[in-house]
Design a protein around this motif. Sequence first.
Motif, PDB file in Angstrom:
ATOM      1  N   VAL A  47      91.237 -42.021 -27.800  1.00  0.00           N
ATOM      2  CA  VAL A  47      91.749 -40.664 -27.587  1.00  0.00           C
ATOM      3  C   VAL A  47      93.218 -40.564 -27.999  1.00  0.00           C
ATOM      4  O   VAL A  47      93.617 -39.620 -28.698  1.00  0.00           O
ATOM      5  N   ILE A  48      94.037 -41.517 -27.576  1.00  0.00           N
ATOM      6  CA  ILE A  48      95.461 -41.466 -27.927  1.00  0.00           C
ATOM      7  C   ILE A  48      95.631 -41.532 -29.439  1.00  0.00           C
ATOM      8  O   ILE A  48      96.436 -40.802 -30.041  1.00  0.00           O
ATOM      9  N   SER A  49      94.838 -42.412 -30.087  1.00  0.00           N
ATOM     10  CA  SER A  49      94.902 -42.521 -31.546  1.00  0.00           C
ATOM     11  C   SER A  49      94.525 -41.202 -32.214  1.00  0.00           C
ATOM     12  O   SER A  49      95.176 -40.761 -33.170  1.00  0.00           O
ATOM     13  N   LEU A  50      93.470 -40.568 -31.705  1.00  0.00           N
ATOM     14  CA  LEU A  50      93.024 -39.301 -32.278  1.00  0.00           C
ATOM     15  C   LEU A  50      94.092 -38.223 -32.157  1.00  0.00           C
ATOM     16  O   LEU A  50      94.353 -37.474 -33.111  1.00  0.00           O
ATOM     17  N   TRP A  51      94.725 -38.138 -30.990  1.00  0.00           N
ATOM     18  CA  TRP A  51      95.716 -37.085 -30.790  1.00  0.00           C
ATOM     19  C   TRP A  51      97.016 -37.349 -31.537  1.00  0.00           C
ATOM     20  O   TRP A  51      97.851 -36.448 -31.668  1.00  0.00           O
ATOM     21  N   ILE A  52      97.209 -38.568 -32.043  1.00  0.00           N
ATOM     22  CA  ILE A  52      98.305 -38.812 -32.986  1.00  0.00           C
ATOM     23  C   ILE A  52      97.895 -38.355 -34.378  1.00  0.00           C
ATOM     24  O   ILE A  52      98.665 -37.730 -35.109  1.00  0.00           O
ATOM     25  N   VAL A  55      95.443 -36.118 -35.318  1.00  0.00           N
ATOM     26  CA  VAL A  55      95.089 -34.700 -35.511  1.00  0.00           C
ATOM     27  C   VAL A  55      96.286 -33.853 -35.927  1.00  0.00           C
ATOM     28  O   VAL A  55      96.222 -33.139 -36.945  1.00  0.00           O
ATOM     29  N   PRO A  56      97.411 -33.862 -35.195  1.00  0.00           N
ATOM     30  CA  PRO A  56      98.533 -33.007 -35.625  1.00  0.00           C
ATOM     31  C   PRO A  56      99.128 -33.434 -36.960  1.00  0.00           C
ATOM     32  O   PRO A  56      99.556 -32.584 -37.747  1.00  0.00           O
ATOM     33  N   PHE A 104      89.762 -32.371 -40.688  1.00  0.00           N
ATOM     34  CA  PHE A 104      90.652 -31.946 -39.599  1.00  0.00           C
ATOM     35  C   PHE A 104      89.848 -31.419 -38.417  1.00  0.00           C
ATOM     36  O   PHE A 104      90.078 -31.838 -37.269  1.00  0.00           O
ATOM     37  N   TRP A 105      88.899 -30.511 -38.669  1.00  0.00           N
ATOM     38  CA  TRP A 105      88.141 -29.924 -37.568  1.00  0.00           C
ATOM     39  C   TRP A 105      87.209 -30.941 -36.906  1.00  0.00           C
ATOM     40  O   TRP A 105      87.043 -30.927 -35.680  1.00  0.00           O
ATOM     41  N   ALA A 145      88.358 -35.497 -30.804  1.00  0.00           N
ATOM     42  CA  ALA A 145      89.444 -35.747 -29.859  1.00  0.00           C
ATOM     43  C   ALA A 145      89.214 -35.001 -28.551  1.00  0.00           C
ATOM     44  O   ALA A 145      89.437 -35.548 -27.458  1.00  0.00           O
ATOM     45  N   CYS A 146      88.750 -33.769 -28.633  1.00  0.00           N
ATOM     46  CA  CYS A 146      88.499 -32.979 -27.426  1.00  0.00           C
ATOM     47  C   CYS A 146      87.362 -33.574 -26.590  1.00  0.00           C
ATOM     48  O   CYS A 146      87.482 -33.736 -25.369  1.00  0.00           O
ATOM     49  N   ILE A 147      86.252 -33.902 -27.243  1.00  0.00           N
ATOM     50  CA  ILE A 147      85.096 -34.447 -26.515  1.00  0.00           C
ATOM     51  C   ILE A 147      85.441 -35.789 -25.885  1.00  0.00           C
ATOM     52  O   ILE A 147      85.123 -36.049 -24.716  1.00  0.00           O
ATOM     53  N   MET A 148      86.113 -36.652 -26.639  1.00  0.00           N
ATOM     54  CA  MET A 148      86.439 -37.971 -26.107  1.00  0.00           C
ATOM     55  C   MET A 148      87.508 -37.905 -25.033  1.00  0.00           C
ATOM     56  O   MET A 148      87.559 -38.762 -24.139  1.00  0.00           O
ATOM     57  N   SER A 149      88.361 -36.893 -25.069  1.00  0.00           N
ATOM     58  CA  SER A 149      89.330 -36.704 -23.981  1.00  0.00           C
ATOM     59  C   SER A 149      88.611 -36.423 -22.671  1.00  0.00           C
ATOM     60  O   SER A 149      88.977 -36.953 -21.613  1.00  0.00           O
TER      61      SER A 149
END
Length: 297
Positions: free
Chosen positions: A40-45, A47-48, A185-186, A192-196
């Motif tokens: 999750v942390i990796s994904l949220w880095i 995505v933006p 991107f989408w 990222a949302c689901i895994m969060s």
Amino acid sequence: MQALSTRQTAMLVALTLVWGLNWPVMKIGVTGYPAITFRVISLWIGVPLLGLGLLALRQPLAVPRRYWGELFWLGVTNMFVWHALMVLAVQALSSGRAAILGYSMPIFSAVFGVLFFGEQLRARAWAGVAAAALGVLLLLWHELSNMAGRPLGVLLALVGAATWAIGTQKMRRHTIPVSTPALVFWMTAMSACIMSVLSILFERERWMAPTPPVWGAILYNGLLIFALAQVVWFSLARALPPVASTLGVMMIPILGVFSGAWWLGEALHWQDWAAMGLMVLAIASVLWPEKRAVTGT
């Protein structure tokens, strides 16, 4: 079979290096740290950074509403299931062997293409699939007894590989009128949302501050895997026939095995070297240009 252009060859080499080295990197990241939270942390880095890159390139991101369902299933089969299951498999298995199981995907993809998507494979392509399958079996030679005590990790990796194979087939055939980077991107944002949510539900009690090695693995995944490598992969998957794009990445588990041996001290055997030759043969069978018959006038 379609030959690779110079640009596609460079993309495939870069992808092999980045993804292959990521297997021991992920093993370091999830050792003693919650696996889904790591992802999750990796994904949220990623995505933006991916979004900012697309905005800088003035890539449109809007997806027409009628394509949202198709986009959702592309995201599930290409990203969410693969990334969720494989990070758990890496935590349970050695990094090299998790890579081998994960990259049984090309075998699933070739078989699914024939069974469900109406593909016709030539004898050379089937030979490549057979070589890849034999290479996978050789690489697993010394691990079958060990993995027998960890069937869940093996099952997670195989289900992830089979699901990704379906996603690869669907990616080539989708009808969504947006660029491949925008789709990535989408799909990444959705994952990222689901895994969060999964991290909150199942790992919240084990949340902790990442150690420096874990942060290094997180940054490697966020910057290189999600912000860059995913775009490269899906661009290849769209441009090449599925059997060529999938067998073309079969050097990744080889690099995963050998980098794990060098970095983490995982043992190597003669089967690993033989499997490397078979993987090279599998790649050549689908990517080496065929001779064209010369016809007289």
